[in-house]
Design a protein around this motif. Structure first.
Motif, short mmCIF file in Angstrom:
data_model
loop_
_atom_site.label_atom_id
_atom_site.label_comp_id
_atom_site.label_asym_id
_atom_site.label_seq_id
_atom_site.Cartn_x
_atom_site.Cartn_y
_atom_site.Cartn_z
N TYR A 69 76.69 47.52 -27.56
CA TYR A 69 76.55 48.82 -26.91
C TYR A 69 76.32 50.00 -27.91
O TYR A 69 75.41 51.09 -27.40
N LEU B 216 76.74 46.45 -16.09
CA LEU B 216 76.44 46.71 -17.18
C LEU B 216 75.19 46.75 -17.81
O LEU B 216 74.77 48.10 -18.56
N TYR C 143 73.57 50.27 -16.47
CA TYR C 143 73.96 51.57 -16.57
C TYR C 143 73.89 51.59 -18.15
O TYR C 143 73.70 52.83 -18.76
N PHE D 180 83.63 52.67 -25.04
CA PHE D 180 82.69 52.60 -24.04
C PHE D 180 82.28 54.02 -23.24
O PHE D 180 81.38 54.32 -22.91
N PHE E 12 83.12 54.83 -20.29
CA PHE E 12 82.49 54.66 -18.90
C PHE E 12 82.31 55.65 -18.12
O PHE E 12 83.62 56.36 -17.75
N PHE F 21 80.52 54.84 -12.35
CA PHE F 21 80.10 53.23 -13.05
C PHE F 21 81.58 52.58 -12.71
O PHE F 21 81.49 51.53 -12.24
#
Length: 321
Positions: free
Chosen positions: A179, A260, A263, A299, A301, A305
């Motif tokens: 990521y 995942l 996005y 992350f 998010f 999401f």
């Protein structure tokens, strides 16, 4: 390596000897209730492995995470663990559908793909998305899992699925998670060329006919219960032996993995499974968001999401919420 029980709990350490404490030969056992049954022996999990480009078959055991797995494979074939880019299960091909993730079936055959040639590619970012899906091997290497048809990268014939990304503009990314690499690529400015240094997996020679399970049978030395079980490798803590996920859990994990990719431009089956477990333990979207933030805060998010993750898990369960 210790075996975990059906629900991930470990059996107690130690235990009575086969006939209790040692007794003198010929001494009769004292009367009383029957001695408790000896605890079930822990399984000896033995896996078979080859180098994907061709090698004899090796046997590995005693690993509890991906890094230890790579170290065991490297020891068998007398190479450095840093030579291993990724592993596939039951195929020597660069097949991202067979990529070793967080789980290994007890009958799976492990193929290790090692470093091949290094190449540099110049890319000009003409749109925001490059068309790459990034994953990593859990031991410091991020690599290309998918290339979108018609994308910027798809037009560069030298870039292939399975290539490890070693550097961006001479800035090494070895040790970065997938990521982080995806974020770096998204943040590169448009219309400004940049260079990717890639390492491709070593190509297989004409050795497919040699890929047979030689020597002892794959099940030898393995004392396990019948039924579908997998060895789950965790990023933190020891590996555990689990029952395979239910069909609804597998569907939910696939849906979350697709989210995942859409996005964030990454795929990570272990991360998807972790998020599904968090969703199962959360009675609402708000609590799921809090749970994900506490364990996966890096992350960041977005709320929409998280809502889609919740909907995906509910849909897989047949929940009408």
């Amino acid at each position: 390596m210790q075996r975990a029980g059906r629900h991930g709990q470990r059996p107690p350490e130690g235990g009575p000897m086969e006939n209790g404490v040692g007794q003198e030969p010929g001494t009769p056992e004292p009367p009383g209730p029957a001695a408790p049954r000896a605890p079930r022996s822990r399984p000896r999990l033995v896996f078979h492995t080859q180098l994907a480009h061709g090698s004899p078959t090796g046997r590995i055991e005693g690993f509890t995470n991906v890094k230890e797995l790579y170290a065991k494979i490297a020891e068998v074939f007398d190479i450095s663990p840093t030579e291993i880019l990724f592993c596939t299960l039951n195929t020597h091909k660069v097949d991202m559908q067979k990529l070793l993730g967080g789980q290994i079936g007890l009958e799976d055959f492990i193929f290790a793909h090692v470093r091949g040639e290094t190449k540099e590619v110049e890319v000009t970012k003409t749109e925001d998305a490059l068309g790459l899906t990034i994953t990593d091997n859990g031991a410091g290497y991020a690599f290309i899992k998918r290339i979108k048809e018609g994308s910027i990268i798809n037009r560069l014939q030298t870039v292939c699925v399975g290539d490890s990304i070693e550097a961006i503009n001479d800035h090494t990314i070895v040790g970065c998670r997938h990521y982080e690499v995806a974020r770096m690529l998204r943040e590169l400015p448009r219309a400004q060329p940049f260079t990717l240094r890639l390492v491709q997996p070593k190509k297989a020679f004409d050795m497919i006919g040699q890929r047979t399970r030689t020597g002892k049978s794959p099940g030898e030395g393995r004392v396990v219960a019948s039924g579908k079980e997998t060895l789950r490798l965790r990023t933190q803590g020891p590996a555990v032996l689990e029952e395979e996920p239910s069909p609804s859990e597998e569907e939910a994990a696939r849906r979350v993995d697709d989210l995942l990719e859409s996005y964030m431009g990454i795929r990570d089956s272990e991360l998807a499974s972790t998020m599904v477990e968090a969703a199962k333990a959360s009675p609402s979207v708000a609590q799921l968001a809090q749970g994900l933030d506490s364990v996966l805060g890096e992350f960041a998010f977005p709320q929409e999401f998280v809502a889609e993750v919740w909907a995906a898990v509910c849909h897989a369960k047949g929940n009408k919420e």
